[in-house]
Structure formats: C-alpha cells, structure tokens
Design a protein around this motif. Sequence first.
Motif, mmCIF file in Angstrom:
data_model
loop_
_atom_site.group_PDB
_atom_site.id
_atom_site.type_symbol
_atom_site.label_atom_id
_atom_site.label_comp_id
_atom_site.label_asym_id
_atom_site.label_seq_id
_atom_site.Cartn_x
_atom_site.Cartn_y
_atom_site.Cartn_z
ATOM 1 N N ASN A 458 1.057 -1.521 -0.146
ATOM 2 C CA ASN A 458 0.507 -0.142 -0.101
ATOM 3 C C ASN A 458 0.633 1.149 -0.353
ATOM 4 O O ASN A 458 1.428 1.235 1.121
ATOM 5 C CB ASN A 458 -1.231 0.079 1.160
ATOM 6 C CG ASN A 458 -1.796 1.106 1.458
ATOM 7 O OD1 ASN A 458 -1.647 2.017 0.083
ATOM 8 N ND2 ASN A 458 -2.438 0.839 2.504
ATOM 9 N N ASP A 461 0.783 4.226 2.558
ATOM 10 C CA ASP A 461 0.915 4.124 3.893
ATOM 11 C C ASP A 461 1.882 5.165 4.303
ATOM 12 O O ASP A 461 3.562 5.188 3.331
ATOM 13 C CB ASP A 461 1.714 2.694 4.763
ATOM 14 C CG ASP A 461 0.445 1.466 4.548
ATOM 15 O OD1 ASP A 461 -0.207 1.526 4.644
ATOM 16 O OD2 ASP A 461 0.555 0.470 4.668
ATOM 17 N N LYS A 462 2.401 5.672 5.560
ATOM 18 C CA LYS A 462 2.677 6.095 5.782
ATOM 19 C C LYS A 462 4.337 5.406 6.671
ATOM 20 O O LYS A 462 3.616 5.225 6.546
ATOM 21 C CB LYS A 462 2.533 7.525 7.029
ATOM 22 C CG LYS A 462 3.399 8.673 7.695
ATOM 23 C CD LYS A 462 2.520 9.221 9.263
ATOM 24 C CE LYS A 462 3.429 9.784 9.958
ATOM 25 N NZ LYS A 462 2.820 10.395 10.443
ATOM 26 N N HIS A 479 5.178 0.635 8.644
ATOM 27 C CA HIS A 479 4.613 2.125 8.102
ATOM 28 C C HIS A 479 2.959 1.752 8.477
ATOM 29 O O HIS A 479 2.184 1.228 9.083
ATOM 30 C CB HIS A 479 4.905 0.737 6.453
ATOM 31 C CG HIS A 479 4.518 -0.058 6.338
ATOM 32 N ND1 HIS A 479 3.592 -0.798 5.863
ATOM 33 C CD2 HIS A 479 5.247 -0.715 6.747
ATOM 34 C CE1 HIS A 479 3.337 -2.170 5.568
ATOM 35 N NE2 HIS A 479 4.663 -2.255 6.417
ATOM 36 N N GLY A 480 2.321 2.575 7.524
ATOM 37 C CA GLY A 480 0.756 2.451 8.587
ATOM 38 C C GLY A 480 0.541 3.991 9.463
ATOM 39 O O GLY A 480 1.237 4.849 9.163
ATOM 40 N N ASP A 481 -0.982 3.815 9.892
ATOM 41 C CA ASP A 481 -1.577 4.301 10.635
ATOM 42 C C ASP A 481 -1.124 4.338 12.100
ATOM 43 O O ASP A 481 -1.613 2.992 12.436
ATOM 44 C CB ASP A 481 -2.483 5.306 10.506
ATOM 45 C CG ASP A 481 -2.804 5.470 9.326
ATOM 46 O OD1 ASP A 481 -2.126 6.379 8.253
ATOM 47 O OD2 ASP A 481 -3.605 5.094 7.476
ATOM 48 N N PRO A 485 0.185 0.436 13.457
ATOM 49 C CA PRO A 485 1.342 0.358 12.447
ATOM 50 C C PRO A 485 1.632 -1.275 12.510
ATOM 51 O O PRO A 485 1.740 -1.414 12.662
ATOM 52 C CB PRO A 485 1.729 1.841 12.103
ATOM 53 C CG PRO A 485 2.540 1.721 13.699
ATOM 54 C CD PRO A 485 1.568 1.274 14.932
ATOM 55 N N ASP A 486 2.739 -1.424 11.240
ATOM 56 C CA ASP A 486 2.164 -2.745 10.235
ATOM 57 C C ASP A 486 3.994 -2.476 10.576
ATOM 58 O O ASP A 486 4.782 -1.384 10.444
ATOM 59 C CB ASP A 486 1.649 -3.107 9.357
ATOM 60 C CG ASP A 486 0.634 -3.071 9.026
ATOM 61 O OD1 ASP A 486 0.028 -3.800 10.016
ATOM 62 O OD2 ASP A 486 0.356 -3.277 7.914
ATOM 63 N N SER A 488 6.442 -3.957 8.271
ATOM 64 C CA SER A 488 7.421 -5.137 7.486
ATOM 65 C C SER A 488 8.587 -5.412 7.562
ATOM 66 O O SER A 488 10.218 -4.463 7.205
ATOM 67 C CB SER A 488 7.313 -4.521 6.034
ATOM 68 O OG SER A 488 6.047 -5.076 6.116
ATOM 69 N N THR A 507 5.192 -9.754 6.765
ATOM 70 C CA THR A 507 4.762 -8.189 7.606
ATOM 71 C C THR A 507 4.174 -8.596 8.787
ATOM 72 O O THR A 507 2.869 -9.038 8.565
ATOM 73 C CB THR A 507 4.290 -7.867 6.355
ATOM 74 O OG1 THR A 507 3.832 -7.380 5.659
ATOM 75 C CG2 THR A 507 2.634 -6.748 7.041
ATOM 76 N N LYS A 509 1.184 -7.448 10.736
ATOM 77 C CA LYS A 509 0.250 -6.476 11.381
ATOM 78 C C LYS A 509 -0.251 -6.288 12.433
ATOM 79 O O LYS A 509 -0.230 -6.471 13.766
ATOM 80 C CB LYS A 509 -0.913 -7.102 11.031
ATOM 81 C CG LYS A 509 -1.208 -7.811 9.556
ATOM 82 C CD LYS A 509 -0.991 -6.640 8.950
ATOM 83 C CE LYS A 509 -0.872 -7.132 7.142
ATOM 84 N NZ LYS A 509 -1.303 -5.977 6.469
#
Length: 712
Positions: A458, A461-462, A479-481, A485-486, A488, A507, A509
């Motif tokens: 994605n 993703d931030k 990465h993610g919100d 976040p996730d 990886s 990854t 989650k």
Amino acid sequence: MADVISMEDIRATAERIQVDLSSIDLSSIRLPPGEDFGIVSDDDDLKNDDSLEFEESSGNIIVVDNLPVVPREKFDKLEGVVRKIYSQIGVIKEDGLWMPVDPETKKTLGYCFIEFSSPQEAELAKEKTHGYKLDRAHIFAVNIFNDFEKYMEVPEEWAPPVTKPYNPGENLQKWLMDEKARDQFVIRAGYDTEVFWNDARQLKPEPVHQQSNWTEGFVQWSPMGTYLATIHKQGTVVWGGATTFKRLTRCAHPQVKLIDFSPGERYIVTYSSHEPSNPRDTHRVVIIMFDARSGKTMRDFKGSADEFTGGVSGLSWPIFKWGGGKEDKYFARIGKNALSVYETETFSLIDKKSMRVDNIVDFSWSPTDPIIALYVPELGGGNQPARVSLVQIPGKEELRQKNLFNVSECKMYWQNNGEYLAVRVDRYTKTKKNTYTGFELFRIKERDIPIEVLELDNKNDKIVAFAWEPKGHRFAVIHGDSPRPDVSFYTMRSGNNNTVRVSKLATLKGKQANALFWSPSGRFILLAGLKGLNGQLEFYNVDDLETMAQAEHFMATDIEWDPTGRYVVTAVTSVHEMENGFNVWSFNGKLLYRILKDHFFQFSWRPRPPSFLTAEMEEEIAKNLKKYSKKYEAEDQDVSLLLSEQDREKRKKLKEEWERWIGEWRRLHEEEKSERRKLRDGESSDGEEEYEAKEVEIEEVVDVVEEVVSFD
C-alpha cells in the motif's frame, strides 16, 4: 571556576523561591571536592597567577598596527575612520579606543588599542581585518593583546628543552580484557556521573567510578570507547582508563556546547554559539578541531550561523561529517551552493576549492569508503528534477546518479558495512495534495552500482521508521497509521543463489511500535512504542520470524543495545517526573534488573572497537560454539549456585531478624507484667483460657402499637 554571584543576586533569588537566608548556617555548607562555585577563599588571592589574570582580563582587546602616522589636527579624522570600521564588527566599550601619541613629535605612533565587549568580538575583528587594506601604504596587522604577553615571556637566550623521563601510561584498552567479558556504561543522575560494569550474571551493576559535578553538561564516549569527554565552561576534558579515569587532555573552548569525535578517535570537534552584538546579525559560531591525544588545535572555523548552513534552515549537528572509514582522512560540510571537503593531512580543502553543487541540502558519507551521497531537490517548479549522486573522494568523480521526479522530501540511510544505500523518497501524487513513499536501493559494492525501486504493497502508507540490519542484508520498515502500524522485513538477497533482487520476508500486522532497534550483531530486533505508546516492547527473532517476548517499560524515552548485542537498556529520563531510571534486559526479552534514579538524565554504553576477527573466523567460532561455551556454562553454574547461596543467606538473615524481634517483644511483655496487673485490678494472669465466656440474652421492647380489632 563558576561565575561569582553577588549578595544582591543571592537575596533576590532567595526571595523569589521563598527561602529565609537568616535560617541558613552558611558555615555548614560543604562544596564538592575541587569546586568553589566562584566563592574565593582568603588564601586563594595569594595563589592566583598574575599572567592568567592578565590573560582573562585582556582577551577582548586587539592591537591594530600599520595605521597612518598623523599630526594632532588629523587625529579625530583617523579615529573616526577606525571606529567606523570596527564598530560594524562588535561593540566598542566606552573609551575603548586609544591611539598613543609620541610626546616629542605630537604625532600618532601608527597603532591603536581597541577594547570590545567580549573576547569573541575581538577574535572576529582580528579574523575580519587582519590584512585589511586601508590604502596602498597601510595594510592592517591585527593581534589579540594577550599574544604580546605570551611572546614577551620568551627568554632571550635559547636553552635546550629538558628531556622528561618516559613514564608509561595506563593501557586505555584494559577494560576490554575483563575476565567476565562485561561491558561498561555511564549514567548521569542529579549532580552525579557514575560508571558501572554491567554484571548481568549477578543481576546488578558493579560500580567502577563515581564523581559529583564531573561535567557541566553531558558526557560522551568516543566511537571505540577509548575516551570519555566531559563538558565545562572553559572547554572539553578527555578522560581514559578502565577504573580510574585519569585526565588525558584538555581542549580549551570557552562556552562549548557540543562535541563530536572522528570515527577513528584521532580528532575532537567542539562547537559554541554566541549572541551577536547587533540584533540584526545571526549567531556567531566557533568550531575547533583538536588532536585527541595532545589537545593541540588543528584548525578552527569561525563565522555566522548562516555560513555553516548553506542556506538550509536550521543548524544540525554535527556540522562537519567524517568520511574515509576509521582512518579519519576526510571531513566535509555544506556551504552555500557548495560542498567543502577537507583532508586531515593539512586540514585544508581538497584541490584548494569546494565542489560547486547548486542548491545542495543534504549529504552523507559511506561508513567504510570515501564515497559521498548528496541530495539536490527539484528546481524550477519541477523542470529540473531532484537527484541523488554518489561522488568518489578525493578525485570528486561521480560514480552514479539517479534523477527523481515529483519529490516532496528525501532521506538517505547507509548500511553500516557500506554495502547498501537506501534513499527514502516521498513523492507528490498527481493532484499535489498528498504524498506516497518509495525506496531507491543502491547496491554500492556491485558493478555499475545497480539501483532497485521498492514500493510498499500500500504505497499510501506513511513511513514511521526505517533501519538496516547491522552487518547484514536485511532491513525493517514501520508503515501505516498509528497507533497500530505494520512492520515489514525485507532482504537484499533472495533465492538460494542470492540473486540480486529485493524481496519481502514478512509483515507483522497492527504492532504498537514507532521505533526500530536492531541488535549490533544482527538477527534480533526490538520493536518499541515510545512517547505516546507508553513503552511497549516486542523482542523479535528475524531469522525465525517469531516473537521471543513482549514486555512494557512504562514511559520509556530511550533504548540502547550494548555493543555486543547481548543486553539492551530501556530508560526513563527526566523528561518525565516519575519512574526515572533504567531497566536491563537480555536479548530475548528477559528483565534482568531495574535501577531507579531521581533526576535521571543520561545512559550510554561504552562502545567497543571493531573485532579483528574475519567473517570466516566468526563463522568457524559459531560452528564450534559448544566447545567454547563449556567454560562459560561452568562459570554460569557457579554463579547460579552463588546466587542461590546468597538467597539462602538473605532468608536466613530475615529469619534471624524476625526471631530477634519476637524475643525482644517477649522480654518487654514480661517487664510490663506488673503494670498490666495494676490495670486489671490485681488480676495476674494474661492467659485467655482462665476467662469464662458466657452468652447473655437481653430482651428489649422495640415498639408498642395499639390496634382496634373489629368482631363484626
């Protein structure tokens, strides 16, 4: 020595904090050893060195030579010209400009004295006007007044230097030969600075050295752990040793605020910033480079803060970045539309000129090779793309370049072996309202330096954090919100034949993590949730892709692995008012011990120098680890038995203390027997069995109600 405080200031401070000075016995105050806080004793006046006092009082005075020799009628005009030149540099004190006059000719003598408000302004005036050309016949020669006193003390007759007998110093690497293979760390709490051994087997730290008011700011280890530097108003002091920490050198730099060691520990860089006399000017910056062993000044850099930022907003430390690996051959800084690269043989610019790089905003050295990665943003509204370039030093030839389009921001991450460079690129979407992130991955050691592009599944993703595995080929990305976040994990080697292709390993989650901390030996990583995530910790094995342990250190602010990768520390500094201190964990997440310290400011492991073992030798040791580990397993068993014995001794002491307390209580009970007898009206027994308990029933009328009953 600290600044002297007047009694008026003391009374004002006492009134502000509501302290009654009359209730304080000043004669009972004891200062720390070697510190006087500006309170000079009666005897100290006799011991002061006159030359030192002279030097301190005249450091703000300059002598300007090669002025025109003029008669009395032109005196005011010449003074006005000189005052105009030097008042633009600093504030000249009242009656601070004096031109001596020859009593016979009534003409000036061709020089003058100028007194500024600070030594920094005097230094700047010397730097800016030495060699200033007033006219063809008059070129200024400017010196600090203190220098004359120094040269006047040189004896007229030469005498051969006295040969001092050689006294071998302490082995500064002796701490590496600890029989228990322990590491050291330093902490600062309150006014105290303390060095400890990390004795994880004994589940506690072992004190090495403790000193109050050892530093006025912070302490800093050198990159390979040889030195410990402390900060003072007069400059930096360098210490060394395994247990005694003797003073090795002093680096004089008044009002020093920051320091930096070169990677090979050959040099120390110090920094200070001074308020300008003119509010419209920027801060005055002074940077000095010292030889770490002798304390000799190798070169200094002085100027306004703007001169050291190259037009980039903000001044980041270190200003000078070191390259060339552990040999300390090169250092560089950003200038305005230029990159200035220096070599340490003469401490001058390579080829006597800077590299012209228009609009450069960032650069970084390879950790192992003399290669610079530099970043230039987009220009002309996107007509000229951003670019990342790799430049070889000292030849300054470009090895590789990558143009980047629609770039919002760019950040570079070197792998610590210098094998890979990751460039994180934040790009604008077509609407220019949002950004997405990708990575440009440079394979530095391979032919033609191939580049791979990596985009997340994605790509919107931030990116929260990125970190390379030390000595390895993997990296991790959060990465993610937030708040979950996730995480990886990727590898630069894929397939059984290690083909050149980046691929994802796994990854995780929804992790409560915003920071990544790889073990220095690789393989293990600590996923941490700092600040708003309140110290959530997850110890993860990347080889097996499994979680080893989950834990929490509430309000943790700092995390640092020891240099061997065996232990990791989580700390709560004085950013928070509660729970200050640190926890020591094993690599797999077992809490070993906890130390609480009020006003806890700093924790820092003592670094170790690089291992002399080759990769093949390390691999051989790993294969035969059981053979080497037998000795340590026996030692661990002995320590375990010792700890068990200590626990038994502790329980035994507690039991003995309890029995002593019971015995004392019985003795007091017997002594007070007569008193209890009086209180019982002559009853002598304390035994409950001689009393008879009877149950007595008591009837009580609770309420009376009259009611008329009808018989109809």
